[in-house]
Write an enzyme that holds these catalytic residues in place. Structure first.
Site, PDB file in Angstrom:
ATOM      1  CB  ALA A  10      -0.924  -0.021   1.218  1.00 37.69           C
ATOM      2  CB  ALA A  11       4.408   1.801   0.100  1.00 41.34           C
ATOM      3  N   GLY A  12       2.565   2.576  -2.614  1.00 36.32           N
ATOM      4  CA  GLY A  12       2.718   3.261  -3.906  1.00 36.32           C
ATOM      5  C   GLY A  12       2.158   4.673  -3.897  1.00 36.32           C
ATOM      6  NE  ARG A  16      -0.805   3.564 -12.749  1.00 40.31           N
ATOM      7  CZ  ARG A  16      -0.694   2.238 -12.738  1.00 40.31           C
ATOM      8  NH1 ARG A  16      -1.111   1.547 -13.780  1.00 40.31           N
ATOM      9  NH2 ARG A  16      -0.184   1.610 -11.711  1.00 40.31           N
ATOM     10  CD  GLN A  73       8.221   0.209  -0.825  1.00 35.34           C
ATOM     11  OE1 GLN A  73       6.998   0.341  -0.841  1.00 35.34           O
ATOM     12  NE2 GLN A  73       8.896  -0.231  -1.862  1.00 35.34           N
ATOM     13  N   GLY A  78       9.245  -0.137  -6.035  1.00 38.27           N
ATOM     14  CA  GLY A  78       8.498  -1.172  -6.745  1.00 38.27           C
ATOM     15  C   GLY A  78       7.929  -2.227  -5.809  1.00 38.27           C
ATOM     16  N   GLY A 140      -0.271  -7.213 -15.547  1.00 45.46           N
ATOM     17  CA  GLY A 140       0.807  -8.130 -15.889  1.00 45.46           C
ATOM     18  C   GLY A 140       0.197  -9.348 -16.573  1.00 45.46           C
TER      19      GLY A 140
HETATM   20  C1  UD1 Z   1       0.494  -4.675 -10.268  1.00 45.36           C
HETATM   21  C2  UD1 Z   1       1.298  -5.854 -10.850  1.00 45.36           C
HETATM   22  C3  UD1 Z   1       0.568  -6.366 -12.089  1.00 45.36           C
HETATM   23  C4  UD1 Z   1      -0.841  -6.770 -11.721  1.00 45.36           C
HETATM   24  C5  UD1 Z   1      -1.590  -5.617 -11.048  1.00 45.36           C
HETATM   25  C6  UD1 Z   1      -2.904  -6.111 -10.474  1.00 45.36           C
HETATM   26  C7  UD1 Z   1       3.658  -5.450 -10.352  1.00 45.36           C
HETATM   27  C8  UD1 Z   1       4.959  -4.995 -10.890  1.00 45.36           C
HETATM   28  N1  UD1 Z   1       2.626  -5.416 -11.190  1.00 45.36           N
HETATM   29  O1  UD1 Z   1       0.508  -3.647 -11.253  1.00 45.36           O
HETATM   30  O2  UD1 Z   1       1.260  -7.486 -12.612  1.00 45.36           O
HETATM   31  O3  UD1 Z   1      -1.522  -7.193 -12.894  1.00 45.36           O
HETATM   32  O4  UD1 Z   1      -0.823  -5.086  -9.949  1.00 45.36           O
HETATM   33  O5  UD1 Z   1      -3.671  -5.066  -9.973  1.00 45.36           O
HETATM   34  O6  UD1 Z   1       3.579  -5.827  -9.188  1.00 45.36           O
HETATM   35  N2  UD1 Z   1       3.286  -0.517  -4.040  1.00 45.36           N
HETATM   36  C9  UD1 Z   1       4.098  -0.458  -2.918  1.00 45.36           C
HETATM   37  N3  UD1 Z   1       5.391  -0.040  -3.072  1.00 45.36           N
HETATM   38  C10 UD1 Z   1       5.916   0.280  -4.280  1.00 45.36           C
HETATM   39  C11 UD1 Z   1       5.085   0.197  -5.415  1.00 45.36           C
HETATM   40  C12 UD1 Z   1       3.765  -0.213  -5.265  1.00 45.36           C
HETATM   41  O7  UD1 Z   1       3.663  -0.753  -1.803  1.00 45.36           O
HETATM   42  O8  UD1 Z   1       7.100   0.627  -4.315  1.00 45.36           O
HETATM   43  C13 UD1 Z   1       1.871  -0.942  -3.868  1.00 45.36           C
HETATM   44  C14 UD1 Z   1       0.839   0.074  -4.361  1.00 45.36           C
HETATM   45  O9  UD1 Z   1       0.446   0.930  -3.316  1.00 45.36           O
HETATM   46  C15 UD1 Z   1      -0.313  -0.818  -4.811  1.00 45.36           C
HETATM   47  C16 UD1 Z   1       0.354  -2.140  -5.148  1.00 45.36           C
HETATM   48  O10 UD1 Z   1       1.668  -2.104  -4.622  1.00 45.36           O
HETATM   49  O11 UD1 Z   1      -1.277  -1.026  -3.802  1.00 45.36           O
HETATM   50  C17 UD1 Z   1       0.430  -2.373  -6.661  1.00 45.36           C
HETATM   51  O12 UD1 Z   1       1.039  -1.261  -7.265  1.00 45.36           O
HETATM   52  P1  UD1 Z   1       0.443  -0.622  -8.582  1.00 45.36           P
HETATM   53  O13 UD1 Z   1       1.299   0.537  -8.953  1.00 45.36           O
HETATM   54  O14 UD1 Z   1      -1.008  -0.413  -8.453  1.00 45.36           O
HETATM   55  O15 UD1 Z   1       0.765  -1.804  -9.605  1.00 45.36           O
HETATM   56  P2  UD1 Z   1       0.028  -2.123 -10.961  1.00 45.36           P
HETATM   57  O16 UD1 Z   1       0.646  -1.311 -12.042  1.00 45.36           O
HETATM   58  O17 UD1 Z   1      -1.426  -2.052 -10.805  1.00 45.36           O
HETATM   59 MG    MG Z   2      -2.651  -1.397  -9.264  1.00 47.22          MG
END
Ligand code: UD1
Ligand code: MG
Length: 420
Positions: A10-12, A16, A73, A78, A140
């Site tokens: 949940a750190a992202g 978008r 994080q 990623g 993915g």
């Molecule tokens: C991700 C998957 C993709 C999948 C999709 C499903 C990867 C690389 N890709 O893509 O294969 O089909 O989810 O919904 O995993 N987050 C962190 N730290 C980070 C980056 C992200 O905690 O450094 C968290 C975000 O808050 C989010 C989750 O990871 O809740 C997924 O990140 P997001 O950017 O939404 O990935 P997608 O592009 O949707």
């Molecule tokens: Mg996502």
């Protein structure tokens, strides 16, 4: 479920979403997106939960710190890096890690349970929950060899044309045997285009090392939808509102026009109550049986409406209790009010509950009759069986005694009635 530790990513930054608010904190039907994921895990019986948080860590701690460990994080490099950050807590855990994204609010406990069951019966090193989408854009893609075995996951940005045509997508929900997972995580290299450490790359690394990796296809699969944009948010919200209404309809509530009725989760509604169109009911509201609610009304948190009451058009009820058989049928605002039973609240009645500093209470006794356009300046009370004339303004503290009639601005006693 002692041998499972869930990790919610949940750190992202949620770029978008183009928002100042962290993505997983965006609300759907009154509840932050991530809370749906937590609820589903709890309902599936999972007790140990880690949440990987970023700049939203304070909010996440306040929201879920009592039921989950919040892992910070610092740099968001990623999803692979996010799981790696959990190393100190997770690596020596004697069980499996259920890794999932915090942006999948439609996921249900039932799906988590069957995913765990399938995994438990086969015991692979890793399992991925997958779905088949007509339009797989953004997800993915699941790579399989000629015999159908999973060989990896390719992200949209890194995929070639052939890979982009694959319709089986990664849900972002996985089960991993922990020691193998961490070995693979340490080998991940930044992705060629986005330069992120993708968790999805761990799959190919594991397969190459000879690990057994399975992809379990979820029929239908809509519930694994990830929310990345405002458009996704609206699409998921539509489904959640529908789910909420189904819940009430199954319990004997008539929802006249589901397309424009919004009832947040947690509301209690008794059978035979009819909800008319264009009604919004916030969570933490309870409504009895056989009530009529709407059209065009808003019932806000902290309100209680007893059996057989009617709340009609253009009425807002806020932190108030409304007694049995009480009628509030047109154009009224009742805030911080405690209204007895069989009261008639005339059209245009307003409780002036806020004096600029404090919210003050209004009490209205049983069988009181408020004439049209009555303004009650709180704190004030109107006794049982009392009446107000049309257009009365009852000043603060000038309590109307039971059975009496008041009228005018400011309202004065015009009749001393008998107490019924
Ligand atoms: C991700 C998957 C993709 C999948 C999709 C499903 C990867 C690389 N890709 O893509 O294969 O089909 O989810 O919904 O995993 N987050 C962190 N730290 C980070 C980056 C992200 O905690 O450094 C968290 C975000 O808050 C989010 C989750 O990871 O809740 C997924 O990140 P997001 O950017 O939404 O990935 P997608 O592009 O949707
Ligand atoms: Mg996502």
């Amino acid at each position: 479920m002692k041998n499972i530790c869930a990790v919610i990513l949940a750190a992202g930054e949620g770029t978008r979403m183009k928002s100042g608010l962290s993505k997983v904190l965006h609300r759907i039907s009154g509840k932050p997106m991530i809370s749906y994921v937590l609820d589903a895990l709890r309902q599936a019986g999972i007790r140990r939960i880690l949440i990987v948080a970023g700049s939203n860590h304070r909010e996440l701690r306040a929201l879920h710190g009592h039921e989950a460990e919040i892992i910070f994080q610092k740099k968001r490099l990623g999803t692979g890096h996010a799981v790696l950050t959990c190393g100190p807590r997770l690596e020596r855990f004697k069980g499996s890690a259920l890794v999932l994204t915090g942006d999948a609010p439609l996921l249900t406990a039932g799906t988590i349970r069957s995913f765990l069951k399938q995994y438990g019966s086969e015991r692979p090193s890793a399992a991925i929950l997958t779905a088949r989408f007509e339009n797989p854009y953004g997800y993915g893609r699941i790579l399989r060899d000629a015999s159908g075995d999973v060989t990896g996951i390719r992200e949209e940005l890194e995929a070639n044309e052939e890979e982009r045509a694959i319709q089986e997508v990664n849900s972002g929900i996985y089960l991993f045997e922990t020691s193998g997972l961490f070995r693979a995580l340490r080998e991940i290299k930044p992705s060629p285009n986005k330069k992120e450490y993708y968790l999805t790359d761990a799959v190919e690394i594991m397969v190459r090392a000879g690990a057994k990796v399975r992809g379990y296809l979820l029929a239908g699969g809509r519930e694994i939808m990830g929310i990345n944009t405002r458009k996704d948010l609206a699409e998921a919200a539509k489904l959640i509102w529908e789910r909420n209404l189904d819940f009430y309809m199954e319990r004997g509530v008539t929802v006249m026009s589901p397309d424009n009725t919004y009832i947040e989760a947690g509301v209690k509604i008794g059978p035979d109550t009819v909800i008319f169109p264009f009604t919004y009911i916030e969570g933490d509201v309870s409504i009895g049986r056989n009530c009529k609610i709407g059209p065009f009304c808003k019932i806000r948190a902290g309100s209680k409406i007893a059996d057989d009451a009617e709340i009609g058009s253009f009425v807002e009820i806020n932190r108030s209790s409304i007694g049995k058989k009480t009628l509030v049928k047109h154009l009224a605002y009742l805030g911080d009010a405690c209204v007895g039973s069989a009261v008639n609240v005339g059209a245009g009645t307003i409780t002036a509950n806020f004096d600029g500093k404090n919210k003050n209470k209004t009490r209205i006794g049983d069988r009181a009759f408020l004439g049209c356009d009555t303004v009650l300046i709180a704190p004030v009370s109107v006794g049982a069986g009392a009446k107000t004339g049309a257009g009365s303004v009852v000043l603060r503290g000038r309590n109307v005694l039971p059975g009496t009639t008041v009228a005018g601005i400011p309202a004065k006693k015009i009749k001393t009635g008998k107490r019924k």
